[in-house]
Scaffold this active site. Structure first.
Site, PDB file in Angstrom:
ATOM      1  N   ASN A   1      64.878  31.131  11.646  1.00  0.00           N
ATOM      2  CA  ASN A   1      63.855  30.118  11.975  1.00  0.00           C
ATOM      3  C   ASN A   1      63.416  29.253  10.801  1.00  0.00           C
ATOM      4  O   ASN A   1      62.264  28.804  10.750  1.00  0.00           O
ATOM      5  CB  ASN A   1      62.598  30.771  12.587  1.00  0.00           C
ATOM      6  CG  ASN A   1      62.937  31.555  13.827  1.00  0.00           C
ATOM      7  OD1 ASN A   1      63.040  32.779  13.785  1.00  0.00           O
ATOM      8  ND2 ASN A   1      63.157  30.857  14.911  1.00  0.00           N
TER       9      ASN A   1
ATOM     10  N   HIS B   1      74.641  25.274  15.849  1.00  0.00           N
ATOM     11  CA  HIS B   1      75.585  24.161  15.656  1.00  0.00           C
ATOM     12  C   HIS B   1      76.962  24.524  16.203  1.00  0.00           C
ATOM     13  O   HIS B   1      77.608  23.734  16.895  1.00  0.00           O
ATOM     14  CB  HIS B   1      75.703  23.823  14.169  1.00  0.00           C
ATOM     15  CG  HIS B   1      74.419  23.379  13.549  1.00  0.00           C
ATOM     16  ND1 HIS B   1      73.813  22.189  13.847  1.00  0.00           N
ATOM     17  CD2 HIS B   1      73.603  23.989  12.652  1.00  0.00           C
ATOM     18  CE1 HIS B   1      72.687  22.068  13.159  1.00  0.00           C
ATOM     19  NE2 HIS B   1      72.542  23.153  12.428  1.00  0.00           N
TER      20      HIS B   1
ATOM     21  N   LYS C   1      74.282  37.508  15.384  1.00  0.00           N
ATOM     22  CA  LYS C   1      74.558  36.492  14.365  1.00  0.00           C
ATOM     23  C   LYS C   1      74.280  37.041  12.964  1.00  0.00           C
ATOM     24  O   LYS C   1      75.106  36.896  12.059  1.00  0.00           O
ATOM     25  CB  LYS C   1      73.712  35.233  14.620  1.00  0.00           C
ATOM     26  CG  LYS C   1      74.074  34.099  13.684  1.00  0.00           C
ATOM     27  CD  LYS C   1      73.233  32.883  13.903  1.00  0.00           C
ATOM     28  CE  LYS C   1      71.935  32.990  13.159  1.00  0.00           C
ATOM     29  NZ  LYS C   1      71.151  31.772  13.113  1.00  0.00           N
TER      30      LYS C   1
END
Ligand code: SF4
Length: 232
Positions: A48, A155, A135
């Site tokens: 974040n 992305h 991730k």
């Protein structure tokens, strides 16, 4: 619209071509040597926030405390103060201390025990820690341990869905599962970093800059918006 419901053979074979093209556009990235625990903490700090802020928080953490044991026993306010440049300092401080506590309970403040494990085994070990998702786990495996793991960030997911490599409706978790066997050997690091570069520089979330994109001929989104057939 891409009609795939799973990664088809064409898409999987296409990942090699895509990587070649991206390497020509953005170069061949080299792996940085990192300690896996440093990498895991750095990845938690990157959640974040952007790279600059998380880098500042990581450097501040390393300057404020001599080692991970000192971080583990640090006063909460002092730890949060060090992490403040990265945002969500309270949450991240708790997460890091919990992680270090769990590691200490398992025998030591190190992740070196992951080195000899297979990708699947090491990933499963990392996922046992609170706040560590696919991730984050795969970033540690790829960057610090040099294993063939493929982390998917926002992305990468966007670019691969637009290109028709990933089915549009899949979740991020499903995307990680699909990518597990699909990325060709030796391509994980460059595909990961160069897809992020492409997503940041050209294939923007709101307005992809298709006219200056070097991947147009491979892209389903472009073919669709230009009224052409799906690229082969
Ligand atoms: Fe993204 Fe457009 Fe390039 Fe496709 S052609 S990858 S949508 S920028």
């Amino acid at each position: 619209m891409a009609r795939c419901v799973e990664m088809c053979e064409t898409c999987v074979a296409g990942l090699e071509t895509l990587d070649d093209r991206l390497r020509r556009l953005y170069g061949v990235p080299r792996r940085r040597r990192e300690d896996p625990l440093d990498a895991l903490v750095a990845t938690i700090l990157s959640q974040n926030t952007n790279d600059a802020n998380s880098g500042r928080a990581f450097r501040a953490l390393k300057e404020a405390f001599p080692d991970w044991d000192a971080v583990r026993h640090a006063d909460a306010a002092a730890l949060e103060a060090a992490l403040r440049p990265g945002g969500l300092a309270r949450v991240k401080a708790r997460r890091i201390q919990k992680l270090l506590g769990a590691l200490a309970d398992r025998g030591g403040l190190t992740l070196d025990s992951l080195r000899p494990l297979s990708v699947e085994e090491a990933e499963a070990e990392l996922l046992r820690f609170d706040g560590v998702g696919l991730k984050t786990a795969r970033c540690v495996l790829l960057f610090a341990l040099g294993k063939p793991a493929f982390p998917i960030d926002t992305h990468i997911e966007r670019v691969l869905k637009r290109m028709g490599v990933l089915p549009e409706g899949v979740s991020t978790e499903q995307a990680h599962r699909l990518a597990t066997d699909a990325v060709p050997e030796g391509r994980h690091l460059s595909l990961h970093l160069n897809l992020i570069a492409h997503g940041r520089q050209v294939c923007h979330a709101r307005r992809p800059d298709c006219p200056r994109c070097g991947l147009r001929d491979l892209c389903c989104f472009y073919a669709r918006t230009q009224g052409s057939e799906r690229p082969s």
